[in-house]
Design a protein around this motif. Structure first.
Motif, PDB file in Angstrom:
ATOM      1  N   LYS A  20     -22.548   6.417   6.499  1.00 23.10           N
ATOM      2  CA  LYS A  20     -21.582   7.581   6.528  1.00 23.10           C
ATOM      3  C   LYS A  20     -20.015   7.141   6.620  1.00 23.10           C
ATOM      4  CE  LYS A  20     -25.137   9.854   9.361  1.00 23.10           C
ATOM      5  NZ  LYS A  20     -25.320  10.463  10.939  1.00 23.10           N
ATOM      6  N   SER A  21     -19.618   5.834   7.093  1.00 24.01           N
ATOM      7  CA  SER A  21     -18.485   5.203   7.143  1.00 24.01           C
ATOM      8  C   SER A  21     -17.951   5.179   5.682  1.00 24.01           C
ATOM      9  CB  SER A  21     -18.389   4.078   7.707  1.00 24.01           C
ATOM     10  OG  SER A  21     -18.781   3.929   9.087  1.00 24.01           O
ATOM     11  N   VAL A  22     -18.754   4.871   4.735  1.00 25.10           N
ATOM     12  CA  VAL A  22     -18.300   4.692   3.326  1.00 25.10           C
ATOM     13  C   VAL A  22     -18.038   6.042   2.950  1.00 25.10           C
ATOM     14  CG1 VAL A  22     -19.063   4.194   1.138  1.00 25.10           C
ATOM     15  CG2 VAL A  22     -19.625   2.680   3.047  1.00 25.10           C
ATOM     16  N   ALA A  23     -18.658   6.872   2.973  1.00 22.73           N
ATOM     17  CA  ALA A  23     -18.723   8.331   2.538  1.00 22.73           C
ATOM     18  C   ALA A  23     -17.346   8.979   3.261  1.00 22.73           C
ATOM     19  CB  ALA A  23     -19.844   9.254   2.932  1.00 22.73           C
ATOM     20  N   VAL A  24     -17.018   8.841   4.590  1.00 24.03           N
ATOM     21  CA  VAL A  24     -15.936   9.254   5.018  1.00 24.03           C
ATOM     22  C   VAL A  24     -14.735   8.614   4.510  1.00 24.03           C
ATOM     23  CG1 VAL A  24     -14.467   9.365   7.376  1.00 24.03           C
ATOM     24  CG2 VAL A  24     -16.987   9.908   7.462  1.00 24.03           C
ATOM     25  N   LEU A  25     -14.844   7.105   4.294  1.00 25.79           N
ATOM     26  CA  LEU A  25     -13.563   6.620   3.561  1.00 25.79           C
ATOM     27  C   LEU A  25     -13.266   7.100   2.269  1.00 25.79           C
ATOM     28  CD1 LEU A  25     -11.571   4.257   3.522  1.00 25.79           C
ATOM     29  CD2 LEU A  25     -13.431   2.703   2.936  1.00 25.79           C
ATOM     30  N   LEU A  26     -14.268   7.426   1.478  1.00 25.39           N
ATOM     31  CA  LEU A  26     -14.291   8.080   0.043  1.00 25.39           C
ATOM     32  C   LEU A  26     -13.536   9.474   0.082  1.00 25.39           C
ATOM     33  CD1 LEU A  26     -17.536   6.958  -1.750  1.00 25.39           C
ATOM     34  CD2 LEU A  26     -15.285   6.096  -2.002  1.00 25.39           C
ATOM     35  N   LEU A  27     -13.973  10.246   1.142  1.00 28.11           N
ATOM     36  CA  LEU A  27     -13.447  11.434   1.294  1.00 28.11           C
ATOM     37  C   LEU A  27     -11.960  11.399   1.840  1.00 28.11           C
ATOM     38  CD1 LEU A  27     -13.759  14.634   1.766  1.00 28.11           C
ATOM     39  CD2 LEU A  27     -14.593  14.122   3.973  1.00 28.11           C
ATOM     40  N   ALA A  28     -11.598  10.500   2.669  1.00 29.67           N
ATOM     41  CA  ALA A  28     -10.223  10.338   2.977  1.00 29.67           C
ATOM     42  C   ALA A  28      -9.263   9.769   1.851  1.00 29.67           C
ATOM     43  CB  ALA A  28     -10.128   9.097   4.204  1.00 29.67           C
ATOM     44  N   MET A  29      -9.999   8.879   0.982  1.00 29.22           N
ATOM     45  CA  MET A  29      -9.181   8.419  -0.051  1.00 29.22           C
ATOM     46  C   MET A  29      -9.128   9.568  -1.238  1.00 29.22           C
ATOM     47  SD  MET A  29     -11.198   4.726  -0.815  1.00 29.22           S
ATOM     48  CE  MET A  29     -10.192   4.248  -1.950  1.00 29.22           C
ATOM     49  N   SER A  30      -9.962  10.536  -1.333  1.00 27.98           N
ATOM     50  CA  SER A  30      -9.825  11.704  -2.356  1.00 27.98           C
ATOM     51  C   SER A  30      -8.749  12.637  -1.701  1.00 27.98           C
ATOM     52  CB  SER A  30     -11.048  12.335  -2.403  1.00 27.98           C
ATOM     53  OG  SER A  30     -10.982  13.382  -3.169  1.00 27.98           O
ATOM     54  N   ILE A  31      -8.693  12.925  -0.399  1.00 23.96           N
ATOM     55  CA  ILE A  31      -7.778  13.756   0.016  1.00 23.96           C
ATOM     56  C   ILE A  31      -6.261  13.133  -0.237  1.00 23.96           C
ATOM     57  CG2 ILE A  31      -6.852  14.793   2.267  1.00 23.96           C
ATOM     58  CD1 ILE A  31      -9.647  14.889   3.073  1.00 23.96           C
ATOM     59  N   ALA A  32      -6.347  11.826   0.228  1.00 26.50           N
ATOM     60  CA  ALA A  32      -4.967  11.197   0.057  1.00 26.50           C
ATOM     61  C   ALA A  32      -4.455  11.341  -1.276  1.00 26.50           C
ATOM     62  CB  ALA A  32      -5.021   9.906   0.806  1.00 26.50           C
ATOM     63  N   SER A  33      -5.234  10.998  -2.383  1.00 26.19           N
ATOM     64  CA  SER A  33      -5.004  10.792  -3.724  1.00 26.19           C
ATOM     65  C   SER A  33      -4.332  12.260  -4.301  1.00 26.19           C
ATOM     66  CB  SER A  33      -6.047  10.392  -4.716  1.00 26.19           C
ATOM     67  OG  SER A  33      -7.167  11.017  -4.544  1.00 26.19           O
ATOM     68  N   TRP A  34      -5.316  13.292  -3.979  1.00 27.21           N
ATOM     69  CA  TRP A  34      -5.134  14.626  -4.228  1.00 27.21           C
ATOM     70  C   TRP A  34      -3.721  15.259  -3.637  1.00 27.21           C
ATOM     71  CZ3 TRP A  34      -6.495  17.082  -8.653  1.00 27.21           C
ATOM     72  CH2 TRP A  34      -7.509  16.750  -9.347  1.00 27.21           C
ATOM     73  N   TYR A  35      -3.644  14.609  -2.519  1.00 29.37           N
ATOM     74  CA  TYR A  35      -2.178  14.992  -1.863  1.00 29.37           C
ATOM     75  C   TYR A  35      -0.815  14.602  -2.719  1.00 29.37           C
ATOM     76  CZ  TYR A  35       1.560  15.526   1.372  1.00 29.37           C
ATOM     77  OH  TYR A  35       3.100  15.667   2.038  1.00 29.37           O
ATOM     78  N   VAL A  36      -1.182  13.378  -2.883  1.00 27.56           N
ATOM     79  CA  VAL A  36      -0.178  12.570  -3.642  1.00 27.56           C
ATOM     80  C   VAL A  36       0.090  13.139  -5.160  1.00 27.56           C
ATOM     81  CG1 VAL A  36       0.770  10.516  -4.652  1.00 27.56           C
ATOM     82  CG2 VAL A  36      -0.478  10.505  -2.543  1.00 27.56           C
ATOM     83  N   ILE A  37      -0.919  13.364  -5.864  1.00 17.87           N
ATOM     84  CA  ILE A  37      -0.874  13.943  -7.130  1.00 17.87           C
ATOM     85  C   ILE A  37      -0.233  15.271  -6.883  1.00 17.87           C
ATOM     86  CG2 ILE A  37      -2.297  14.828  -8.969  1.00 17.87           C
ATOM     87  CD1 ILE A  37      -4.264  12.690  -8.509  1.00 17.87           C
ATOM     88  N   VAL A  38      -0.702  16.033  -6.106  1.00 17.28           N
ATOM     89  CA  VAL A  38      -0.165  17.748  -6.059  1.00 17.28           C
ATOM     90  C   VAL A  38       1.392  17.828  -5.875  1.00 17.28           C
ATOM     91  CG1 VAL A  38      -0.243  19.919  -4.887  1.00 17.28           C
ATOM     92  CG2 VAL A  38      -2.375  18.613  -5.873  1.00 17.28           C
ATOM     93  N   SER A  39       1.675  16.934  -4.743  1.00 20.35           N
ATOM     94  CA  SER A  39       2.870  16.669  -4.235  1.00 20.35           C
ATOM     95  C   SER A  39       4.083  16.052  -5.163  1.00 20.35           C
ATOM     96  CB  SER A  39       3.065  16.081  -2.926  1.00 20.35           C
ATOM     97  OG  SER A  39       2.606  14.753  -2.943  1.00 20.35           O
ATOM     98  N   LYS A  40       3.585  15.124  -5.918  1.00 23.69           N
ATOM     99  CA  LYS A  40       4.408  14.429  -6.727  1.00 23.69           C
ATOM    100  C   LYS A  40       4.578  15.348  -8.132  1.00 23.69           C
ATOM    101  CE  LYS A  40       6.119  10.963  -6.339  1.00 23.69           C
ATOM    102  NZ  LYS A  40       7.226  10.536  -5.688  1.00 23.69           N
ATOM    103  N   ALA A  41       3.410  15.991  -8.575  1.00 24.28           N
ATOM    104  CA  ALA A  41       3.545  17.140  -9.650  1.00 24.28           C
ATOM    105  C   ALA A  41       4.675  18.017  -9.377  1.00 24.28           C
ATOM    106  CB  ALA A  41       2.214  17.289  -9.951  1.00 24.28           C
ATOM    107  N   TRP A  42       4.552  18.673  -8.289  1.00 22.93           N
ATOM    108  CA  TRP A  42       5.738  19.599  -7.929  1.00 22.93           C
ATOM    109  C   TRP A  42       7.010  19.055  -7.707  1.00 22.93           C
ATOM    110  CZ3 TRP A  42       6.308  24.426  -7.793  1.00 22.93           C
ATOM    111  CH2 TRP A  42       7.352  25.020  -6.913  1.00 22.93           C
ATOM    112  N   GLN A  43       7.112  17.719  -7.358  1.00 22.29           N
ATOM    113  CA  GLN A  43       8.459  17.129  -7.375  1.00 22.29           C
ATOM    114  C   GLN A  43       9.165  17.087  -8.643  1.00 22.29           C
ATOM    115  OE1 GLN A  43       8.838  12.719  -6.320  1.00 22.29           O
ATOM    116  NE2 GLN A  43       9.994  13.219  -4.747  1.00 22.29           N
ATOM    117  N   LEU A  44       8.277  16.504  -9.640  1.00 20.32           N
ATOM    118  CA  LEU A  44       8.422  16.157 -10.895  1.00 20.32           C
ATOM    119  C   LEU A  44       8.960  17.545 -11.540  1.00 20.32           C
ATOM    120  CD1 LEU A  44       6.022  13.611 -12.535  1.00 20.32           C
ATOM    121  CD2 LEU A  44       8.408  13.418 -11.995  1.00 20.32           C
TER     122      LEU A  44
END
Length: 242
Positions: A20-44
């Motif tokens: 469960k910890s691995v699954a939660v960690l992967l979910l957190a990594m996915s949320i963080a990466s998509w947040y960066v992708i969307v925010s940086k794309a909008w910035q560009l």
């Protein structure tokens, strides 16, 4: 409707704390990466609009303050233009005579001020990129760890029960392999997003350097670098434009 007895729901309900910890960690990594992708794309996208204004509207203005106003706010091109204006005023004002920076020529002082503003803008563009790089490089291994851990416990459970039929092995092992798929699902968008954003950032930084070079020429010589280049070409080729 056929209900799959093996899947994420069963993996979560049957998994231990590590799974469960691995699954939660992967979910957190996915949320963080998509947040960066969307925010940086909008910035560009915003910075590309500012770059267009810096290449056209700014130089069409009748004065530097009016040109700075065309660049808007909260973008590096506006910050660089304001840094150039502040550097010019700071170097020429009477109240600052006698300071160490007065030993520099106006060209050197302007170069330092614009370079610092460009470096600050480049640093801001790179913010968040380490998150994508980290997620893209580590997510597959995090998923693989979850798979190895799940298969280990599945085999232990099968050994204890003494039942090694295909129906007893396929379910637990298949559920464990889901963790590898989740790791890849997290890493692939992060990697593609990182590469795309790096290319976009390089393009913006190149335009920042060009804009800074033109500003340096404007504040030091009174004309844009491109204007001076065109003037020299006309002088070397008098028949051009005749």
């Amino acid at each position: 409707m056929h209900i799959n007895p093996y899947g994420l729901d069963n993996l979560w309900s049957q998994g231990d704390m590590v799974t469960k910890s691995v699954a939660v960690l992967l979910l957190a990594m996915s949320i963080a990466s998509w947040y960066v992708i969307v925010s940086k794309a909008w910035q560009l996208l915003r910075y590309r609009k500012a770059a267009h204004a810096a290449g056209h509207a700014f130089w069409s203005a009748v004065s530097v303050p009016e040109g700075v106003a065309t660049l808007g706010d909260d973008n590096p091109f506006s910050a660089i233009a304001r840094a150039g204006v502040d550097a010019m005023q700071h170097h020429t004002t009477v109240t600052h005579q006698g300071q160490l920076h007065d030993q520099l020529s106006i060209s050197d002082w302007m170069t330092l001020s614009l370079r610092q503003a460009i470096d600050d803008a480049a640093g801001a563009l790179q913010s968040g990129m380490a998150v994508l790089a980290s997620v893209g490089s580590t997510a597959p291994f995090v998923g693989l760890f979850g798979t190895v851990w799940g298969i280990y416990h599945a085999l232990v459970a099968i050994g204890v029960s003494g039942q090694a039929g295909i129906d007893k092995v396929a379910g637990p092992v298949g559920e464990a392999l889901i963790m590898t798929a989740l790791g890849l699902a997290v890493a692939i968008p992060a990697t593609f997003g990182y590469n795309a954003l790096v290319r976009g950032n390089k393009a913006v930084i190149a335009k920042l350097n060009k804009f800074g070079f033109d500003l340096h020429a404007l504040f030091v010589t009174g004309s844009r670098s491109g204007d001076g280049k065109n003037q020299n070409q006309k002088q070397n080729n008098p028949t051009r434009g005749a």
